[in-house]
Scaffold this active site. Structure first.
Site, PDB file in Angstrom:
ATOM      1  N   CYS A  97       0.948  -1.282   0.025  1.00  0.00           N
ATOM      2  CA  CYS A  97      -0.114   0.075  -0.206  1.00  0.00           C
ATOM      3  C   CYS A  97       0.810   1.245  -0.113  1.00  0.00           C
ATOM      4  O   CYS A  97       1.709   1.382   0.776  1.00  0.00           O
ATOM      5  CB  CYS A  97      -0.992   0.139   1.049  1.00  0.00           C
ATOM      6  SG  CYS A  97      -1.818   1.535   1.411  1.00  0.00           S
ATOM      7  N   CYS A 154      -0.892   5.775   7.396  1.00  0.00           N
ATOM      8  CA  CYS A 154      -2.184   5.085   7.724  1.00  0.00           C
ATOM      9  C   CYS A 154      -2.072   4.012   8.844  1.00  0.00           C
ATOM     10  O   CYS A 154      -1.382   3.285   8.854  1.00  0.00           O
ATOM     11  CB  CYS A 154      -2.968   4.604   6.584  1.00  0.00           C
ATOM     12  SG  CYS A 154      -4.435   3.628   6.866  1.00  0.00           S
ATOM     13  N   CYS A 165      -7.313   1.625  -0.494  1.00  0.00           N
ATOM     14  CA  CYS A 165      -7.040   0.669   0.465  1.00  0.00           C
ATOM     15  C   CYS A 165      -7.072  -0.963   0.072  1.00  0.00           C
ATOM     16  O   CYS A 165      -7.893  -1.432  -0.211  1.00  0.00           O
ATOM     17  CB  CYS A 165      -7.980   0.512   1.683  1.00  0.00           C
ATOM     18  SG  CYS A 165      -7.554  -0.417   3.080  1.00  0.00           S
ATOM     19  N   ASN A 176     -21.741 -18.608  14.612  1.00  0.00           N
ATOM     20  CA  ASN A 176     -20.777 -18.970  13.688  1.00  0.00           C
ATOM     21  C   ASN A 176     -20.124 -20.487  14.004  1.00  0.00           C
ATOM     22  O   ASN A 176     -19.848 -20.963  12.984  1.00  0.00           O
ATOM     23  CB  ASN A 176     -19.719 -18.019  13.905  1.00  0.00           C
ATOM     24  CG  ASN A 176     -18.687 -18.028  12.700  1.00  0.00           C
ATOM     25  OD1 ASN A 176     -18.954 -18.099  11.638  1.00  0.00           O
ATOM     26  ND2 ASN A 176     -17.285 -18.117  13.081  1.00  0.00           N
ATOM     27  N   CYS A 227      -9.077 -13.082  20.862  1.00  0.00           N
ATOM     28  CA  CYS A 227      -8.593 -11.829  20.008  1.00  0.00           C
ATOM     29  C   CYS A 227      -7.535 -11.280  20.968  1.00  0.00           C
ATOM     30  O   CYS A 227      -7.260  -9.907  20.494  1.00  0.00           O
ATOM     31  CB  CYS A 227      -9.884 -11.146  19.464  1.00  0.00           C
ATOM     32  SG  CYS A 227     -10.993 -10.348  21.098  1.00  0.00           S
TER      33      CYS A 227
END
Length: 439
Positions: free
Chosen positions: A77, A83, A164, A307, A397
């Site tokens: 990118c 960013c 992006c 899920n 996570c």
């Protein structure tokens, strides 16, 4: 916590980078003090200049890489380094996975003082155009026109980006179009953010607005959606205010889990995994570790849309999915019905920090459980596990809270059999992982 102080006109220094921190910055020491340098990699010698200081550490700008790492690569990118959406694009994608696996091992040991019996092979997938869910910030500064994108690294400013490559291309290639659209609105500062939700068939944009939009602005947004094949939704308040303005009869957002022949419908603002290439592999790994059997009673905590619940039910288990957000449990129950699994997959809404799991089981014996908690982990839930529980699969996570919770489970008589990373967020320092505990 001591607030960092800005540093001006600091001297240029050289430093060897020893490791990466949890945000992907290089870490080294100058005169015994820890220094964080975004964009630097372990093994490199870099020139830097300090811009922020605290009594415990400094932050510095990377001026040059004087001795590069063999794992340094050209970022895909053009906005990498400015960013803040990504922090590791300058590191080879496979090396990123190795760093995350090592970070998981380190946190399990340093925080939990435990090592897994086996490190599972990492789950990896495409590292570009993978992100199907995201939130873009919108700002209209007086000097640069409308900006749409992610915040700059360690800043509240929105980065001035034109594309992006991480986002679904239907959105990632249209950043300039979105910027031009916002600039044409009567009150562009009325739009603080745009939510993205994509499937293989649908790309939806949810425009959050602070005040009612004029008919002209609504027409402009609707026309933009028609021209680019995007669903356009508006949100003027809470989640209940969301509505689609183009097209009139929007196609539903649906993702599939092909291995189990499942189709899960969802709303644009509800939680789903951001990486639809990785999600089926994560589910396969979870099912392999949990080993659901026909007729077994299993509990799925923080179940979301189902899920993991629905694949367990598809394998024949009797599954109770528990989730704090009632919107999600309603959608999960609808998905169970649409997939012909209502007889085996049941859902309830409960605050898992305040509810005893055994109170939800109606006297059923549960020996297997899956949990997929938020970043804060599940320590309150783990204090109330059913006494007969023998197998627990933990999808995490946050390696820090996983390590803390793992230490608690081991203290309670469980064994950490295996653990490994899932590269759900390539080019970022975010570490998703999965672990199996048995007793």
């Amino acid at each position: 916590m001591t607030r960092p102080k800005p540093v001006r006109n600091a001297p240029v220094c050289q430093m060897d980078i020893q490791s990466l921190d949890a945000e992907g910055s290089g870490v080294g020491r100058l005169d015994g003090k820890v220094v964080f340098v975004a964009g630097a990699l372990p093994g490199e010698r870099v020139s830097l200049q300090c811009f922020e200081t605290t009594p415990r550490y400094d932050r510095a700008r990377l001026l040059s890489v004087d001795r590069p790492s063999s794992q340094r690569t050209v970022p895909p990118c053009p906005h990498a380094g400015v960013c803040g959406g990504c922090s590791l694009q300058h590191l080879d994608p496979l090396a990123q996975v190795a760093v995350k696996q090592r970070h998981l091992e380190d946190q399990l040991w340093h925080i939990g003082r435990i090592r897994p019996g086996q490190m599972l092979p990492p789950i990896i997938g495409p590292h570009l155009a993978y992100r199907s869910k995201a939130r873009l910030s919108v700002r209209v500064p007086g000097t640069r026109g409308a900006l749409v994108g992610f915040r700059e690294y360690h800043s509240s400013f929105v980065a001035e980006i034109t594309q992006c490559p991480i986002l679904d291309p239907r959105v990632g290639k249209r950043i300039l179009d979105l910027r031009a659209l916002v600039a044409r609105l009567e009150e562009p500062r009325n739009l603080p953010q745009i939510e993205i939700a994509c499937t293989s068939d649908v790309a939806a944009l949810v425009f959050r607005h602070l005040r009612p939009l004029s008919p002209r602005d609504q027409k402009l947004l609707g026309k933009f959606g028609q021209e680019h094949g995007l669903q356009i939704w508006l949100q003027g308040g809470g989640p209940e205010t969301i509505h689609c303005i183009a097209p009139d009869n929007p196609a539903p957002l649906v993702y599939t889990i092909p291995e189990y022949r499942l189709r899960l419908r969802f709303a644009p603002l509800v939680f789903t995994q951001v990486n639809q290439s990785i999600n089926p592999l994560l589910i396969r790994r979870a099912m392999s570790l949990l080993d659901p059997q026909p007729g077994e009673n299993i509990v799925d905590l923080f179940c979301g849309l189902g899920n993991f619940t629905l694949p367990m039910a598809a394998l024949g288990a009797e599954v109770l999915g528990v989730e704090g957000d009632a919107r999600l449990t309603r959608l999960a129950a609808e998905n169970a019905a649409e997939n012909g699994l209502s007889d085996r997959a049941h859902f309830c809404s409960a605050d898992l920090t305040q509810t005893r799991i055994t109170d939800l089981l109606a006297g059923k014996t549960v020996r297997k459980m899956l949990i997929d908690p938020p970043r804060s982990g599940a320590i309150e839930v783990l204090k109330n596990l059913p006494p007969e529980l023998q197998r627990l699969v933990y999808v995490s996570c946050n390696p820090d809270t996983l390590a803390r919770d793992a230490a608690f489970l081991v203290h309670e008589g469980f064994r950490l059999c295996s653990a490994g990373v899932i590269n759900m967020f390539p080019h970022t320092a975010h570490v998703e992982s999965i672990a199996l505990f048995t007793r």
